[in-house]
Design a protein around this motif. Structure first.
Motif, PDB file in Angstrom:
ATOM      1  N   ASP A   1      21.392 -59.660  52.260  1.00 44.14           N
ATOM      2  CA  ASP A   1      21.322 -61.069  52.664  1.00 44.14           C
ATOM      3  C   ASP A   1      19.870 -61.552  52.716  1.00 44.14           C
ATOM      4  O   ASP A   1      19.558 -62.675  52.301  1.00 44.14           O
TER       5      ASP A   1
ATOM      6  N   GLN B   1      17.309 -60.254  51.056  1.00 45.40           N
ATOM      7  CA  GLN B   1      16.798 -60.325  49.685  1.00 45.40           C
ATOM      8  C   GLN B   1      17.218 -61.632  49.010  1.00 45.40           C
ATOM      9  O   GLN B   1      16.415 -62.281  48.333  1.00 45.40           O
ATOM     10  N   GLN B   2      18.462 -61.994  49.190  1.00 49.22           N
ATOM     11  CA  GLN B   2      18.943 -63.235  48.580  1.00 49.22           C
ATOM     12  C   GLN B   2      18.225 -64.447  49.157  1.00 49.22           C
ATOM     13  O   GLN B   2      17.875 -65.389  48.425  1.00 49.22           O
ATOM     14  N   ARG B   3      17.985 -64.418  50.468  1.00 48.30           N
ATOM     15  CA  ARG B   3      17.284 -65.526  51.100  1.00 48.30           C
ATOM     16  C   ARG B   3      15.859 -65.644  50.553  1.00 48.30           C
ATOM     17  O   ARG B   3      15.385 -66.745  50.233  1.00 48.30           O
TER      18      ARG B   3
ATOM     19  N   LYS C   1      14.752 -64.611  47.690  1.00 43.43           N
ATOM     20  CA  LYS C   1      14.821 -65.063  46.289  1.00 43.43           C
ATOM     21  C   LYS C   1      15.059 -66.568  46.216  1.00 43.43           C
ATOM     22  O   LYS C   1      14.436 -67.277  45.401  1.00 43.43           O
ATOM     23  N   ASP C   2      15.942 -67.067  47.078  1.00 45.58           N
ATOM     24  CA  ASP C   2      16.224 -68.504  47.089  1.00 45.58           C
ATOM     25  C   ASP C   2      14.983 -69.314  47.475  1.00 45.58           C
ATOM     26  O   ASP C   2      14.802 -70.453  46.997  1.00 45.58           O
ATOM     27  N   LEU C   3      14.143 -68.747  48.336  1.00 43.31           N
ATOM     28  CA  LEU C   3      12.939 -69.448  48.774  1.00 43.31           C
ATOM     29  C   LEU C   3      11.814 -69.384  47.738  1.00 43.31           C
ATOM     30  O   LEU C   3      10.827 -70.106  47.869  1.00 43.31           O
ATOM     31  N   GLY C   4      11.951 -68.508  46.750  1.00 40.17           N
ATOM     32  CA  GLY C   4      10.941 -68.411  45.710  1.00 40.17           C
ATOM     33  C   GLY C   4      10.022 -67.216  45.819  1.00 40.17           C
ATOM     34  O   GLY C   4       9.096 -67.069  45.008  1.00 40.17           O
TER      35      GLY C   4
ATOM     36  N   VAL D   1      18.816 -58.054  44.033  1.00 34.78           N
ATOM     37  CA  VAL D   1      19.499 -58.174  45.316  1.00 34.78           C
ATOM     38  C   VAL D   1      20.510 -57.033  45.375  1.00 34.78           C
ATOM     39  O   VAL D   1      21.667 -57.186  44.972  1.00 34.78           O
TER      40      VAL D   1
ATOM     41  N   GLY E   1      12.850 -71.053  56.338  1.00 34.64           N
ATOM     42  CA  GLY E   1      12.421 -71.417  54.992  1.00 34.64           C
ATOM     43  C   GLY E   1      10.926 -71.604  54.852  1.00 34.64           C
ATOM     44  O   GLY E   1      10.459 -72.533  54.176  1.00 34.64           O
TER      45      GLY E   1
ATOM     46  N   LYS F   1       7.067 -69.629  42.391  1.00 31.66           N
ATOM     47  CA  LYS F   1       7.122 -68.229  42.809  1.00 31.66           C
ATOM     48  C   LYS F   1       5.958 -67.928  43.742  1.00 31.66           C
ATOM     49  O   LYS F   1       4.832 -68.395  43.533  1.00 31.66           O
TER      50      LYS F   1
END
Length: 343
Positions: A158, A160-162, A164-167, A173, A211, A243
């Motif tokens: 979870d 890792q996904q967060r 990645k979503d934030l850049g 993941v 975030g 990124k």
């Protein structure tokens, strides 16, 4: 009793020889001596007849206390008054009846009773679990209140996904906290002004939940921004951060190379990529190898490295992970002429 009768008979013979008593006197003296036998108190509760069985302690004695019952087991009780008196009157060395042996031992017997009671208590205690505790094998271990390197779990996935979503730069993941995830956590902690240890505690988790993402300095075009103060590289497009990459720049120390002394310094300012090497490149000052470097001023480049700590550690170049450098080359692209802004 037999011993008393023996002593009494010898006394009667002497009295008759000296006083020459008559028949009535002898009878009277004999009756008097027989009544003297009763002067030695018989055991309480009946005659001390060795041929009769000893009384049961459990029936004649007091009710066992709760403590005695717990330590000595079912059916155990304290010795009765009858049992104690019988043992004091008897000198018989034969096997004692049940319940009498300990009392026959006198003080030693009572000591043994205490030892046995203590042992019984210990056995009971051994079978009982301490209050408030349970066998660890019956429980799942508690999940730690933080996430750190090496953990493999759904919550790591979870996180890792967060990220990645934030850049933050992370490609997989997979729920496993490895080196790539650690680099992303370093970057998050740097962006949030947190302690850079790679451990996800409350503050780091909150930064992810809130975030937290660094803000760029440029507003147009594709720009490679290098934040020396926070040790980050940002890939920026038209004022938006695409990124966020963990980085390590010059540590400010002096060093000797090729007979000269230099300072490990990363210059600030506006530059552009002017040279690039698509592969491993060895430093001309024999300072080590650089993976796919993009030079932006003199011998200073952004390049891949297998060692990118959370603090400044280079000779002046800007280190990022090898996988992050591959992304810059192969996915985002930063050809010659790409602006590089260092602040």
């Amino acid at each position: 009793m037999r011993a008393i009768h023996g002593r009494s008979t010898n006394g009667v013979g002497k009295a008759v020889g000296k006083r020459i008593l008559g028949t009535l006197g002898a009878v009277a003296l004999t009756a008097s001596l027989l009544s003297a036998c009763g002067g030695e108190q018989e055991p309480q509760g009946g005659a001390a007849d060795t041929s009769s069985p000893a009384p049961e302690e459990s029936s004649a004695g007091p009710e066992p206390s709760a403590e005695a019952s717990a330590s000595e087991g079912p059916g155990a009780s304290e010795p009765s008054a009858e049992g104690s008196a019988d043992a004091g009157a008897e000198d018989d060395d034969s096997t004692a009846a049940p319940g009498e042996g300990d009392e026959d031992a006198g003080d030693d017997g009572r000591k043994n009773d205490d030892e046995q009671s203590d042992e019984g208590d210990g056995a009971a205690d051994a079978d009982e679990k301490p209050e408030g505790k349970t066998d660890s094998k019956d429980e799942e271990p508690e999940e730690p209140d933080h996430i750190e390197y090496g953990e493999a779990s759904d919550r790591v996935g979870d996180l890792q996904q967060r990220l990645k979503d934030l850049g933050y730069f992370i490609t997989s993941v997979d729920g496993a906290y490895g080196g790539e995830t650690q680099q992303a956590i370093f970057a998050l902690q740097k962006a949030g002004g947190l302690y850079r240890d790679g451990v996800v505690g409350d503050a780091t988790q909150k930064a992810a939940d809130d975030g937290v993402v660094p803000q760029p300095q440029t507003s147009s075009g594709k720009v490679l921004e290098i934040d020396v103060d926070r040790q980050l590289v940002l890939a920026v497009e038209n004022g938006s951060v695409v990124k966020v990459i963990n980085a390590s720049s010059g540590n400010g120390a002096t060093y000797d190379a090729m007979g000269n002394t230099y300072t490990a310094y990363t210059p600030r300012g506006s530059f552009a990529v002017y040279r690039e090497v698509n592969g491993m490149h060895s430093s001309s000052l024999e300072l080590g190898d650089m993976w796919r470097p993009k030079f932006f001023t003199g011998g200073i480049a952004v390049h891949g490295s297998s060692s990118v700590p959370a603090f400044p550690a280079s000779h002046g170049c800007v280190r990022v992970s090898n996988s992050a450098m591959d992304w810059i080359w192969d996915t985002w692209g930063a050809p010659s002429g790409t602006p590089v802004v260092v602040y």
